[in-house]
Design a protein around this motif. Structure first.
Motif, PDB file in Angstrom:
ATOM      1  N   VAL A 115      12.422  62.535  49.193  1.00  0.00           N
ATOM      2  CA  VAL A 115      11.184  62.486  48.398  1.00  0.00           C
ATOM      3  C   VAL A 115       9.977  62.717  49.295  1.00  0.00           C
ATOM      4  O   VAL A 115       9.049  63.471  48.952  1.00  0.00           O
ATOM      5  N   ILE A 116       9.976  62.080  50.461  1.00  0.00           N
ATOM      6  CA  ILE A 116       8.847  62.238  51.396  1.00  0.00           C
ATOM      7  C   ILE A 116       8.729  63.677  51.860  1.00  0.00           C
ATOM      8  O   ILE A 116       7.630  64.233  51.944  1.00  0.00           O
ATOM      9  N   ALA A 117       9.860  64.314  52.172  1.00  0.00           N
ATOM     10  CA  ALA A 117       9.823  65.704  52.634  1.00  0.00           C
ATOM     11  C   ALA A 117       9.237  66.627  51.577  1.00  0.00           C
ATOM     12  O   ALA A 117       8.442  67.526  51.888  1.00  0.00           O
ATOM     13  N   ASP A 118       9.623  66.427  50.318  1.00  0.00           N
ATOM     14  CA  ASP A 118       9.097  67.280  49.249  1.00  0.00           C
ATOM     15  C   ASP A 118       7.643  66.961  48.927  1.00  0.00           C
ATOM     16  O   ASP A 118       6.869  67.849  48.569  1.00  0.00           O
ATOM     17  N   ARG A 119       7.254  65.709  49.046  1.00  0.00           N
ATOM     18  CA  ARG A 119       5.889  65.323  48.675  1.00  0.00           C
ATOM     19  C   ARG A 119       4.877  65.764  49.723  1.00  0.00           C
ATOM     20  O   ARG A 119       3.804  66.280  49.391  1.00  0.00           O
ATOM     21  N   PHE A 120       5.186  65.587  50.992  1.00  0.00           N
ATOM     22  CA  PHE A 120       4.205  65.858  52.053  1.00  0.00           C
ATOM     23  C   PHE A 120       4.464  67.162  52.808  1.00  0.00           C
ATOM     24  O   PHE A 120       3.627  67.574  53.619  1.00  0.00           O
ATOM     25  N   GLY A 121       5.605  67.792  52.557  1.00  0.00           N
ATOM     26  CA  GLY A 121       5.931  69.028  53.236  1.00  0.00           C
ATOM     27  C   GLY A 121       6.808  68.773  54.453  1.00  0.00           C
ATOM     28  O   GLY A 121       6.527  67.879  55.250  1.00  0.00           O
ATOM     29  N   PRO A 122       7.894  69.555  54.619  1.00  0.00           N
ATOM     30  CA  PRO A 122       8.843  69.275  55.708  1.00  0.00           C
ATOM     31  C   PRO A 122       8.255  69.454  57.104  1.00  0.00           C
ATOM     32  O   PRO A 122       8.635  68.734  58.029  1.00  0.00           O
ATOM     33  N   ARG A 123       7.328  70.389  57.272  1.00  0.00           N
ATOM     34  CA  ARG A 123       6.747  70.603  58.606  1.00  0.00           C
ATOM     35  C   ARG A 123       5.970  69.374  59.053  1.00  0.00           C
ATOM     36  O   ARG A 123       6.132  68.895  60.189  1.00  0.00           O
ATOM     37  N   ARG A 124       5.123  68.861  58.177  1.00  0.00           N
ATOM     38  CA  ARG A 124       4.328  67.683  58.526  1.00  0.00           C
ATOM     39  C   ARG A 124       5.232  66.483  58.818  1.00  0.00           C
ATOM     40  O   ARG A 124       4.995  65.718  59.766  1.00  0.00           O
ATOM     41  N   VAL A 125       6.273  66.315  58.013  1.00  0.00           N
ATOM     42  CA  VAL A 125       7.192  65.191  58.208  1.00  0.00           C
ATOM     43  C   VAL A 125       7.936  65.335  59.531  1.00  0.00           C
ATOM     44  O   VAL A 125       8.119  64.350  60.268  1.00  0.00           O
ATOM     45  N   LEU A 126       8.369  66.546  59.866  1.00  0.00           N
ATOM     46  CA  LEU A 126       9.064  66.756  61.135  1.00  0.00           C
ATOM     47  C   LEU A 126       8.163  66.475  62.329  1.00  0.00           C
ATOM     48  O   LEU A 126       8.591  65.852  63.306  1.00  0.00           O
ATOM     49  N   ILE A 127       6.924  66.946  62.261  1.00  0.00           N
ATOM     50  CA  ILE A 127       5.998  66.698  63.373  1.00  0.00           C
ATOM     51  C   ILE A 127       5.777  65.197  63.555  1.00  0.00           C
ATOM     52  O   ILE A 127       5.838  64.667  64.677  1.00  0.00           O
ATOM     53  N   THR A 128       5.542  64.495  62.456  1.00  0.00           N
ATOM     54  CA  THR A 128       5.281  63.052  62.541  1.00  0.00           C
ATOM     55  C   THR A 128       6.495  62.293  63.052  1.00  0.00           C
ATOM     56  O   THR A 128       6.383  61.451  63.956  1.00  0.00           O
TER      57      THR A 128
END
Length: 425
Positions: free
Chosen positions: A79-92
């Motif tokens: 859910v987090i990956a789809d909501r905030f975008g996978p690139r941003r989640v991976l960087i964080t």
């Protein structure tokens, strides 16, 4: 409403730029390889530090801690990956990994905090993994064309094999030269190397969630995380290919990981092959999987992917069962080579079909369900496999596990939708 896969509005047109020549794909691949090598070093450092700080049972508990948050939180990570975008989640998440592992390295240099610190580190890693893994699976669909996703899966498989080959020796070298602190420091450095590469990846615009609102009407407020998760599960259930693919993934992984991770060590001990023999068998498996990844990277597409996927799982199941009955190390290496080749091909095709069949807005959640089976629930079979071998021996347990794998292939063959599924050109 039922969502059918469509060519993504944010990805380049199919055939516009091959994945192996796409700078964004290569940056992502470099970041993935660096992080994967860091992962291998981290696990060597964690296991060594745990063994040095406590009893074998305590060390085993520390190593198992990460699996709990992965199993519990993986779906939320999608859910987090789809909501905030996978690139941003991976960087964080990569940044958190880097900071936490570096902090532990410093603490180990200046003090001896004991098992509690290692347990806390493993717990944090498990939580971060639950968020990182769905984003890792979702990002390729946001940076390349659908027709290139099979090639990307092959490239990812090659990077994973490279990480396995390099990571453990580098971790052991770090421990030998400077103890666990040096190995943790090396892992943190590799996580840090991945950060600028991920930051440089250009990702298409964020896909909109499918909506049933009439034209001209105000869109509803953002749904809750629970609603988004239910929507993702509904998307899988309504897509006949994805629904059956999840069954195939669950059965094949539940039957595969126990024998290869626990049963092989017990088999080598039973046959007197020793650690060296087990290493050769694992090398055969790795060589087979690497060859499959290389072939897929070069070819870029496999015709009748759903049928090939199902057949390779069924044939691979027979090879898994045969491992327990071969008489020599050389024969076991040959069988393991076949297992790796078939498992590498089926795994890459699973990933490619999963990404191409998913609506762009749901890729993270679809990936999280597959990851839950592969990385959350399947490892729970390790103690069951060990206990079963202690009771009945390697032959029956390998045969039973192969039967579970074969059910996965049979489930794919019995589904017309999956059997006729094709990868885009």
């Amino acid at each position: 409403m039922t969502v059918t896969p469509a060519i993504s509005a944010y990805a380049p047109p199919a055939g516009d730029r091959p994945a192996h020549r796409d700078p964004d794909v290569l940056r992502w691949l470099g970041a993935y390889a660096s992080s994967a090598i860091g992962d291998n070093i981290y696990y060597v450092a964690l296991s060594w530090a745990a063994v040095q700080s406590g009893t074998p049972s305590q060390a085993g508990l520390v190593m198992a801690v990460s699996a709990v948050p992965r199993a519990l939180l993986m779906l939320g990570g999608g859910v987090i990956a789809d909501r905030f975008g996978p690139r941003r989640v991976l960087i964080t998440s990569t940044g958190v990994r880097c900071a936490v592992v570096a902090a532990v390295a410093v603490l180990l240099l200046v003090s001896s905090p004991g098992l509690w610190l290692l347990g806390l580190l493993a717990l944090v890693f498990g939580v971060v993994d639950a968020v990182l893994m769905p984003a890792l699976g979702a990002l390729p669909a946001r940076i390349t064309a659908r027709g290139q996703l099979a090639r990307v899966q092959g490239m990812r498989g090659m990077a994973s094999r490279l990480a396995n080959v390099l990571g453990a020796p580098l971790g052991g070298l770090g421990v030998a030269l400077g103890g666990a602190a040096a190995a943790f420091g090396a892992a943190a450095l590799l996580f840090a190397v991945a950060l600028p590469l991920l930051t440089a990846v250009r990702m298409g615009r964020r896909p909109e969630q499918p909506s049933e609102e009439p034209a001209g009407q105000e869109p509803p407020a953002r749904p809750t995380a629970a609603r988004e998760l239910r929507d993702g599960l509904r998307h899988i259930r309504r897509n006949p290919v994805l629904a059956r693919l999840m069954v195939v993934i669950a059965l094949s992984d539940l039957g595969f990981v126990g024998p290869l991770n626990v049963g092989l060590a017990l088999l080598a001990d039973e046959r007197g092959w020793g650690a060296a023999g087990m290493g050769w068998v694992l090398a055969g498996f790795g060589a087979g999987a690497g060859t499959a990844s290389l072939l897929l990277t070069i070819r870029g597409r496999v015709p009748r992917a759903g049928l090939v996927l199902s057949v390779t799982i069924a044939v691979g199941a027979a090879a898994v069962g045969a491992l327990a009955f071969v008489p020599t190390v050389l024969a076991a290496v040959g069988v393991a080579l076949a297992v790796g080749l078939l498992a590498g091909l089926s795994g890459a095709l699973c990933g490619a079909l999963m990404q191409t069949e998913s609506d762009p807005a749901f890729v993270g959640r679809v990936t999280s369900v597959a990851s839950l089976f592969s990385l959350g629930l399947a490892p729970l079979t390790f103690p069951v496999t060990g206990a079963a071998i202690a009771l009945w021996g390697t032959g029956p347990v390998f045969a039973a596990s192969a039967g579970v794998c074969a059910l996965g292939g049979l489930a794919g063959l019995c589904s017309g939708a999956l059997r006729h599924a094709e990868l885009p050109r």
